[in-house]
Scaffold this active site. Structure first.
Site, PDB file in Angstrom:
ATOM      1  CD  GLU A 156      -1.515   2.169   1.868  1.00 37.81           C
ATOM      2  OE1 GLU A 156      -2.256   3.171   1.350  1.00 37.81           O
ATOM      3  OE2 GLU A 156      -0.781   2.917   2.572  1.00 37.81           O
ATOM      4  CG  ASP A 197      -4.585   3.423   5.107  1.00 32.22           C
ATOM      5  OD1 ASP A 197      -4.045   4.103   6.219  1.00 32.22           O
ATOM      6  OD2 ASP A 197      -4.413   3.382   4.220  1.00 32.22           O
TER       7      ASP A 197
END
Length: 349
Positions: free
Chosen positions: A217, A238
């Site tokens: 990511e 997140d």
């Protein structure tokens, strides 16, 4: 929340800069197998665990990433110190003075060091405070008796060896958690804890759900692969970014309405907002101007899904980060409420 905090503490202490995540993936895989799941390591190096729900035709994907910021050895200097190349989007100022570990690929050794600007001593260098912090000026001072490049090479260190940063995790009596890599190990801990609860309490989710712990990511393409064709919704868990003009704080869950990739799916976002109202979950809506997520990466790759992003509020992101247990709790409550809710399309009036 105690076990979630315990998982955060454990996860942050496992070195896992992007590209060097085998150890942490193995740890999480073993945990999930212990709960009774059958997780699989993907070809890309991520970890997927699929949980069958009441509806097996329309699936959900929820992600958190286990890779973190870090660095690699760029060059060995004549005096034996190391130049670095950054892994992930952050600035050198954020790691100046940080202790680190060089993970030597050749022999498996871990060699400690400290990240410093070359002109560190104010007693020697007039520009110690004003010199630009960049790849040329920043270096790793190894905790070994090295005076030359040959000395360092004799340790086995080579260009491309990974460098991880000391997380310095601290949990305060007032409920704050300070550490590097709370992005995104807070979210990973939340998903692990929820999976543990669903198994122990024999909870069946309404939709078959794929929990994906991604490995890339921080460099922009973490979970844009391995998506099942039945997926119709994609939630990235997140971090919420804090700063000037931001509503995100350390005590609520942050729901992202737009980041650098553009707006997130409006109906999905409103579904999350409604869940907050129904379940008395404290939240903030926010825009993260210089941000991307696994969900936005999936959209760029052509995923035909509704996408959303939420997370705990993280102060000083991509530096020495901090959040509060309240934000973690509200985030966990919202992820749980979402996973137990109807599909977004079934909730639109």
């Amino acid at each position: 929340m105690k076990t979630t905090i315990d998982y955060i503490t454990k996860l942050t202490t496992i070195p896992s800069p992007t590209g060097f995540t085998n150890t942490i993936m193995t740890y999480v895989k073993n945990e999930l197998e212990h709960f009774g799941y059958q997780p699989k390591i993907t070809n890309k190096g991520g970890l997927m665990v699929s949980v069958e729900g009441e509806d097996t035709e329309k699936h959900r994907v929820v992600t958190a990433h286990l890779d973190t910021l870090g660095a690699m050895v760029r060059a060995i200097k004549p005096d034996g110190r190391l130049k670095m190349d950054l892994v992930g989007g952050f600035v050198y100022n954020a790691i100046e003075g940080e202790n680190c570990t060089v993970h030597v690929a050749k022999n498996g050794k871990e060699i400690s060091g400290t990240i410093l600007i070359h002109q560190t001593s104010v007693h020697v260098y007039k520009d110690a405070g004003t010199a630009e912090r960049n790849q040329t000026s920043m270096e790793v001072r190894l905790d070994e008796k090295v005076r030359t490049a040959e000395d360092t090479k004799a340790l086995g260190i080579e260009v491309g060896d990974f460098i991880s940063f000391d997380p310095r995790v601290v949990v305060t009596e007032s409920g704050f958690i300070k550490s590097r890599h709370l992005d995104d190990k807070v979210s990973a801990a939340i998903l692990i804890e929820l999976l543990k609860t669903y198994k122990s309490e024999d909870i069946t989710l309404p939709q078959t759900t794929h929990f994906y712990f991604s490995a890339f990511e921080e460099v922009g393409h973490g979970a844009n692969s391995s998506l099942p064709p039945q997926a119709v919704e994609y939630l990235a868990v997140d971090m919420g970014a804090m700063g000037d003009d931001q509503t995100t704080d350390e005590y609520t869950v942050s729901i992202c309405v737009k980041d650098a990739s553009g707006p997130y799916h409006y109906d999905f976002r409103q579904h999350l907002v409604e869940l907050c109202h129904q379940n008395n979950i404290a939240f903030q809506l926010d825009i993260y101007p210089y941000y991307g997520s696994d969900a936005s990466a999936a959209m760029r790759s052509g995923a035909e899904v509704k996408h959303a992003l939420l997370g705990a509020g993280i102060e000083s992101s991509h530096s020495y980060e901090r959040t509060h247990i309240d934000s973690i709790q509200e985030t966990e409550k919202l992820v749980d409420a979402y996973l137990k809710s109807p599909l977004v399309s079934e909730n639109i009036n």
